[in-house]
Design a protein around this motif. Structure first.
Motif, mmCIF file in Angstrom:
data_model
loop_
_atom_site.group_PDB
_atom_site.id
_atom_site.type_symbol
_atom_site.label_atom_id
_atom_site.label_comp_id
_atom_site.label_asym_id
_atom_site.label_seq_id
_atom_site.Cartn_x
_atom_site.Cartn_y
_atom_site.Cartn_z
ATOM 1 N N ARG A 85 44.343 28.333 40.122
ATOM 2 C CA ARG A 85 43.567 29.573 40.255
ATOM 3 C C ARG A 85 43.896 30.304 41.546
ATOM 4 O O ARG A 85 43.965 31.537 41.575
ATOM 5 C CB ARG A 85 42.079 29.254 40.181
ATOM 6 C CG ARG A 85 41.608 28.926 38.755
ATOM 7 C CD ARG A 85 40.175 28.424 38.728
ATOM 8 N NE ARG A 85 39.704 28.278 37.352
ATOM 9 C CZ ARG A 85 38.592 27.620 37.012
ATOM 10 N NH1 ARG A 85 37.846 27.056 37.956
ATOM 11 N NH2 ARG A 85 38.227 27.538 35.746
ATOM 12 N N ALA A 128 50.301 33.669 33.647
ATOM 13 C CA ALA A 128 50.696 34.984 33.159
ATOM 14 C C ALA A 128 49.693 35.562 32.171
ATOM 15 O O ALA A 128 49.482 36.768 32.119
ATOM 16 C CB ALA A 128 52.075 34.897 32.502
ATOM 17 N N ASP A 129 49.039 34.697 31.372
ATOM 18 C CA ASP A 129 48.168 35.196 30.309
ATOM 19 C C ASP A 129 46.698 34.935 30.576
ATOM 20 O O ASP A 129 45.858 35.091 29.691
ATOM 21 C CB ASP A 129 48.559 34.567 28.966
ATOM 22 C CG ASP A 129 48.548 33.042 29.017
ATOM 23 O OD1 ASP A 129 48.168 32.502 30.063
ATOM 24 O OD2 ASP A 129 48.907 32.407 28.008
ATOM 25 N N CYS A 135 46.791 30.174 43.077
ATOM 26 C CA CYS A 135 48.119 30.757 42.866
ATOM 27 C C CYS A 135 48.038 31.985 41.964
ATOM 28 O O CYS A 135 48.750 32.982 42.187
ATOM 29 C CB CYS A 135 49.050 29.712 42.258
ATOM 30 S SG CYS A 135 49.517 28.377 43.387
ATOM 31 N N ALA A 136 47.173 31.928 40.955
ATOM 32 C CA ALA A 136 47.013 33.070 40.050
ATOM 33 C C ALA A 136 46.489 34.284 40.805
ATOM 34 O O ALA A 136 46.904 35.423 40.546
ATOM 35 C CB ALA A 136 46.067 32.703 38.913
ATOM 36 N N ALA A 137 45.577 34.060 41.755
ATOM 37 C CA ALA A 137 45.049 35.159 42.557
ATOM 38 C C ALA A 137 46.149 35.806 43.390
ATOM 39 O O ALA A 137 46.061 36.986 43.745
ATOM 40 C CB ALA A 137 43.922 34.658 43.457
ATOM 41 N N ALA A 138 47.185 35.031 43.682
ATOM 42 C CA ALA A 138 48.330 35.554 44.435
ATOM 43 C C ALA A 138 49.431 36.068 43.509
ATOM 44 O O ALA A 138 50.519 36.410 43.973
ATOM 45 C CB ALA A 138 48.888 34.468 45.351
ATOM 46 N N GLY A 139 49.138 36.090 42.207
ATOM 47 C CA GLY A 139 50.092 36.613 41.241
ATOM 48 C C GLY A 139 51.132 35.617 40.793
ATOM 49 O O GLY A 139 52.190 36.007 40.284
ATOM 50 N N LEU A 140 50.859 34.327 40.938
ATOM 51 C CA LEU A 140 51.823 33.288 40.574
ATOM 52 C C LEU A 140 51.269 32.370 39.501
ATOM 53 O O LEU A 140 50.095 31.987 39.545
ATOM 54 C CB LEU A 140 52.202 32.441 41.801
ATOM 55 C CG LEU A 140 52.868 33.163 42.968
ATOM 56 C CD1 LEU A 140 53.021 32.192 44.134
ATOM 57 C CD2 LEU A 140 54.225 33.690 42.553
ATOM 58 N N THR A 195 53.644 28.711 30.029
ATOM 59 C CA THR A 195 53.924 29.753 31.013
ATOM 60 C C THR A 195 55.116 29.398 31.886
ATOM 61 O O THR A 195 55.976 30.231 32.182
ATOM 62 C CB THR A 195 52.695 30.006 31.899
ATOM 63 O OG1 THR A 195 51.603 30.415 31.077
ATOM 64 C CG2 THR A 195 52.982 31.073 32.944
#
Length: 243
Positions: A163, A173-174, A165-170, A185
């Motif tokens: 989560r 993807a979905d 990493c996702a907040a940093a755009g990594l 992914t």
């Protein structure tokens, strides 16, 4: 009320053994359901441990994990599996690994030696704080295992890492942070039998490795800041209040 209470671990040094952990269980209730399989894969050495576990109540047919009653009836009890697991974790963390092709001055194959102090054991599980680590404590209580052993280990929930990493755009993807979604992914080639413990640990290792590579880091360095320690007294108090 948390079934696995923790507090922040002190900063970890570079001497860390990361173990990816996964349980297959009889259900999703961490207080009443049982572990039927455990799988572990170590990050650096690829050392692995897995065993099925004989539950108190053996189902008549396989559940989503596909482990049938015939396989369960030939399995060990949880307390035996826990002892094996702890010996595996300690054995790998205490072993000073050498190149399998290296040799001494006389040409003899060099053997591993004991590392002292041992590497810090960091257990990583996806949704671990709410499920895997919580049901581990429950099973230890049911089977009179020594819970104080777990105080020596560090724990990280890779869902928190994903989560962040996702907040940093990594990585995500979905928008789906489930392990099987992450495997798709990151195009993990390690995906094997979904819902078998050891296969899921290999997938989780691939996911964390890819995220670390995206950040120009290592898995241990990526996971380290998220590491926590078990607050055993608070965990036991919470469980007394809900029992």
């Amino acid at each position: 009320m948390s079934n696995f209470c923790t507090f922040a671990a002190p900063a970890l040094d570079n001497d860390v053994a990361v173990f990816y952990l996964d349980f297959e269980t009889s259900g999703l209730d961490v207080l009443s359901d049982e572990v039927v399989e455990v799988g572990v894969t170590e990050e650096e050495t690829s050392a692995q441990f897995a065993t099925t576990i004989l539950p108190t109540h053996v189902p008549n047919s396989p559940a989503v994990h596909g482990i049938g009653p015939e396989e369960l009836h030939t399995s060990v009890r949880f307390n035996v599996a826990f002892d094996f697991l702890v010996k595996f974790l300690r054995g790998v963390s205490e072993e000073a690994l050498v190149d399998a092709t290296s040799s001494d001055e006389e040409g003899e194959l060099a053997l591993p030696s004991v590392r002292f102090p041992p590497r810090t054991v960091l257990l990583a599980a996806h949704n671990g704080f709410r499920f895997d680590f919580a049901i581990l404590v429950s099973e230890c209580l049911k089977h009179d295992c020594n819970l104080w052993i777990l105080v020596d280990f560090k724990f990280v929930d890779t869902l928190d890492v994903v989560r962040a990493c996702a907040a940093a755009g990594l990585g995500v993807a979905d928008g789906c942070a489930r392990l099987q979604c992450l495997a798709r992914t990151c195009c993990c080639t390690a995906a094997g039998r979904a819902h078998r413990a050891l296969d899921d640990t290999v997938v989780l290792r691939s996911v964390i490795r890819q995220l670390a590579e995206m950040l120009g880091s290592t898995p241990a360095a990526l996971l380290g800041p998220f590491a926590r320690e078990l607050d055993l007294e608070a965990t036991l108090l919470n469980r007394m209040l809900v029992s």
